[in-house]
Structure formats: C-alpha cells, structure tokens
Motif scaffolding. Structure first.
Motif, PDB file in Angstrom:
ATOM      1  N   GLU A 157       0.784  -1.226   0.000  1.00  0.00           N
ATOM      2  CA  GLU A 157       0.000   0.000   0.000  1.00  0.00           C
ATOM      3  C   GLU A 157       0.821   1.284   0.000  1.00  0.00           C
ATOM      4  OE1 GLU A 157      -3.043   0.138   2.878  1.00  0.00           O
ATOM      5  OE2 GLU A 157      -3.985  -1.713   2.228  1.00  0.00           O
ATOM      6  N   ILE A 158       2.119   1.187   0.141  1.00  0.00           N
ATOM      7  CA  ILE A 158       2.914   2.411   0.200  1.00  0.00           C
ATOM      8  C   ILE A 158       4.293   2.122  -0.394  1.00  0.00           C
ATOM      9  CG2 ILE A 158       3.859   1.982   2.495  1.00  0.00           C
ATOM     10  CD1 ILE A 158       3.393   4.998   3.021  1.00  0.00           C
ATOM     11  N   ASP A 159       4.865   3.138  -1.024  1.00  0.00           N
ATOM     12  CA  ASP A 159       6.148   2.960  -1.692  1.00  0.00           C
ATOM     13  C   ASP A 159       7.282   2.806  -0.688  1.00  0.00           C
ATOM     14  OD1 ASP A 159       8.123   2.866  -3.614  1.00  0.00           O
ATOM     15  OD2 ASP A 159       8.293   5.037  -3.739  1.00  0.00           O
ATOM     16  N   ASN A 160       7.366   3.734   0.263  1.00  0.00           N
ATOM     17  CA  ASN A 160       8.407   3.691   1.285  1.00  0.00           C
ATOM     18  C   ASN A 160       7.757   4.074   2.618  1.00  0.00           C
ATOM     19  OD1 ASN A 160      10.659   4.055   2.960  1.00  0.00           O
ATOM     20  ND2 ASN A 160      11.930   4.775   1.274  1.00  0.00           N
ATOM     21  N   ILE A 166       8.028   9.310   8.648  1.00  0.00           N
ATOM     22  CA  ILE A 166       8.733  10.525   9.063  1.00  0.00           C
ATOM     23  C   ILE A 166       7.949  11.768   8.650  1.00  0.00           C
ATOM     24  CG2 ILE A 166      10.826  11.881   8.697  1.00  0.00           C
ATOM     25  CD1 ILE A 166      12.365   9.242   8.473  1.00  0.00           C
ATOM     26  N   ASN A 167       7.436  11.778   7.419  1.00  0.00           N
ATOM     27  CA  ASN A 167       6.650  12.934   6.962  1.00  0.00           C
ATOM     28  C   ASN A 167       5.363  13.090   7.752  1.00  0.00           C
ATOM     29  OD1 ASN A 167       8.572  13.485   4.998  1.00  0.00           O
ATOM     30  ND2 ASN A 167       7.544  12.267   3.446  1.00  0.00           N
ATOM     31  N   PHE A 168       4.703  11.964   8.033  1.00  0.00           N
ATOM     32  CA  PHE A 168       3.472  12.025   8.814  1.00  0.00           C
ATOM     33  C   PHE A 168       3.744  12.502  10.241  1.00  0.00           C
ATOM     34  CE2 PHE A 168       0.337   9.945  11.603  1.00  0.00           C
ATOM     35  CZ  PHE A 168      -0.827  10.509  11.091  1.00  0.00           C
ATOM     36  N   THR A 172       2.153  15.833  11.915  1.00  0.00           N
ATOM     37  CA  THR A 172       1.404  15.751  13.176  1.00  0.00           C
ATOM     38  C   THR A 172       2.004  16.655  14.233  1.00  0.00           C
ATOM     39  OG1 THR A 172       0.844  13.449  12.663  1.00  0.00           O
ATOM     40  CG2 THR A 172       0.555  14.173  14.941  1.00  0.00           C
ATOM     41  N   LEU A 173       3.322  16.662  14.335  1.00  0.00           N
ATOM     42  CA  LEU A 173       3.991  17.532  15.305  1.00  0.00           C
ATOM     43  C   LEU A 173       3.703  18.999  15.024  1.00  0.00           C
ATOM     44  CD1 LEU A 173       6.010  17.770  17.674  1.00  0.00           C
ATOM     45  CD2 LEU A 173       7.848  17.801  15.963  1.00  0.00           C
ATOM     46  N   ARG A 174       3.736  19.378  13.755  1.00  0.00           N
ATOM     47  CA  ARG A 174       3.473  20.775  13.389  1.00  0.00           C
ATOM     48  C   ARG A 174       2.031  21.173  13.715  1.00  0.00           C
ATOM     49  NH1 ARG A 174       4.685  20.200   8.603  1.00  0.00           N
ATOM     50  NH2 ARG A 174       6.921  20.651   8.774  1.00  0.00           N
ATOM     51  N   SER A 175       1.082  20.279  13.463  1.00  0.00           N
ATOM     52  CA  SER A 175      -0.319  20.614  13.737  1.00  0.00           C
ATOM     53  C   SER A 175      -0.602  20.691  15.230  1.00  0.00           C
ATOM     54  CB  SER A 175      -1.234  19.577  13.087  1.00  0.00           C
ATOM     55  OG  SER A 175      -1.006  18.287  13.636  1.00  0.00           O
ATOM     56  N   VAL A 176       0.057  19.849  16.031  1.00  0.00           N
ATOM     57  CA  VAL A 176      -0.163  19.879  17.482  1.00  0.00           C
ATOM     58  C   VAL A 176       0.500  21.104  18.101  1.00  0.00           C
ATOM     59  CG1 VAL A 176       0.316  18.679  19.649  1.00  0.00           C
ATOM     60  CG2 VAL A 176      -0.478  17.397  17.668  1.00  0.00           C
ATOM     61  N   ILE A 177       1.703  21.426  17.667  1.00  0.00           N
ATOM     62  CA  ILE A 177       2.404  22.602  18.201  1.00  0.00           C
ATOM     63  C   ILE A 177       1.604  23.866  17.931  1.00  0.00           C
ATOM     64  CG2 ILE A 177       4.476  24.021  17.954  1.00  0.00           C
ATOM     65  CD1 ILE A 177       4.896  21.479  19.565  1.00  0.00           C
ATOM     66  N   GLY A 178       0.915  23.917  16.801  1.00  0.00           N
ATOM     67  CA  GLY A 178       0.148  25.109  16.457  1.00  0.00           C
ATOM     68  C   GLY A 178      -1.061  25.353  17.331  1.00  0.00           C
ATOM     69  N   THR A 179      -1.448  24.384  18.150  1.00  0.00           N
ATOM     70  CA  THR A 179      -2.604  24.559  19.037  1.00  0.00           C
ATOM     71  C   THR A 179      -2.217  25.013  20.447  1.00  0.00           C
ATOM     72  OG1 THR A 179      -2.531  22.206  19.644  1.00  0.00           O
ATOM     73  CG2 THR A 179      -3.913  22.828  17.767  1.00  0.00           C
TER      74      THR A 179
END
Length: 197
Positions: A157-160, A166-168, A172-179
């Motif tokens: 289901e996924i290439d790598n 790592i990208n996910f 997620t870290l960026r969206s949580v920090i923004g709150t």
C-alpha cells in the motif's frame, strides 16, 4: 368514502415504507462498497488472486527446471530471522500471508521476496521552525518510534513506509504545536506527547 380514504392512506404508507426501505438499502450498499474498497489490500484479498492455466504451466515448468538443474538447489531455501517476515511475489502476485520466521522454499525463477523488519525503529526528526498559537516561532525536534504491524500492507500500500512515517510524524507535530502557546509548550510537555501519540 371512509374506506376509500383509508385505502389511499394505506397506499401512501406503503409507498413511504417502500421508499425508506430502498433508501436504507441504498445507504447500506454504499457504506458496504466504501468499506470493501477501503484499501488496496482489502480490495485484493476480498477476492484472492486467481491463477490462469498458463500461469500454472509456467510454475510447473519452473519447478521442473529448478529441480533438474543442480545450480538452482542453493537458491531454493531461504531463511528469515525471528524479527523478520518475507513477502513472496510469485509471478508478480503476492501470497495470502507473509513467510517466516525460519526456513521456507521459493522458486528462484518465478519468486521475488521482500523482507520486512518487525522491530521497533527509532527515527530522529530534524529541528524545524514552527509557529505556536500566539504566533511565536519555535524550533522543535522530536524522536519517533515506529513498528510495522502488518508487513503485507507495508509493502503493497505504500512505496516507502519509513519516509511516509517521518513525513506524517513531522506533519502531526506541526499541527499539534500550532494549538499551544509558548507558555504551554514549555510547561505541558507530557500532555503534548500524549496528544501527538
């Protein structure tokens, strides 16, 4: 007159019931279709691969060649460790389940394997500049832990899956920090860790 009105009401009630029944069946079938084709793995394993007569003949001839010629005898048996699983692609088609751990047989002419590590892997996220809730720029890094639960999905289901993880994690870290505002980021690290998990 009363009987005629009653008959009309009965007809209307039956029409309403039939309409609701059709709508319910339609919604259920739609939900079922979405569920059946939720992923490539579910879609493929809902009806397993069917082998044609030509493919059976190719497999039979390939095994005859491998058994007759001694050079291939050293490539028939493969071993994977206890923390590994092997996905076998036979004539380009994946099997029902992964192979291993231990020794298993494969045909070097028709089979290709992909070995997946099931141990927990540690990934370091590079320091990134992020914006907090009170518009303060902060630099945040993190350490993430990854473990493959389903090797077949990780291959089909996924290439790598490592790069995707790592990208996910970074998203997620960026969206949580923004709150959170800056004061919360400094004082509520345990809560932030739980929310990211």
């Amino acid at each position: 007159l009363m009987s005629g009105q009653k008959a009309d009401n009965d007809i209307k009630m039956k029409h309403v019931k039939m309409t609701s029944t059709i709508d319910n069946h339609g919604s259920n079938s739609k939900h079922k279709n979405l569920h059946d084709y939720h992923s490539h793995y579910d879609m493929e394993h809902a009806h397993m691969h069917s082998w044609t007569v030509c493919e059976y003949i190719l497999l039979f001839l390939a095994w005859i060649i491998v058994i007759v010629i001694p050079v291939f005898w050293f490539c028939i048996f493969r071993t994977v460790r206890d923390y590994q699983r092997a996905i076998i692609f036979r004539l380009g088609k994946s099997g029902r389940r992964e192979a291993g751990p231990g020794v298993f047989a494969l045909n070097p002419l028709t089979d290709v394997i992909k070995v997946i590590d099931l141990r927990i892997e540690t990934c370091n996220l590079e320091p990134q500049s992020m914006m907090s809730k009170d518009t303060v720029t902060v630099t945040v890094d993190a350490v993430c832990f990854m473990k493959v639960i389903d090797p077949i999905k990780a291959v089909l289901e996924i290439d790598n899956y490592r790069t995707a993880f790592i990208n996910f994690s970074a998203t997620t870290l960026r969206s949580v920090i923004g709150t959170y505002d800056l004061q919360a980021l400094l004082s509520e690290r345990d809560e932030i860790n739980k929310k990211i998990q």
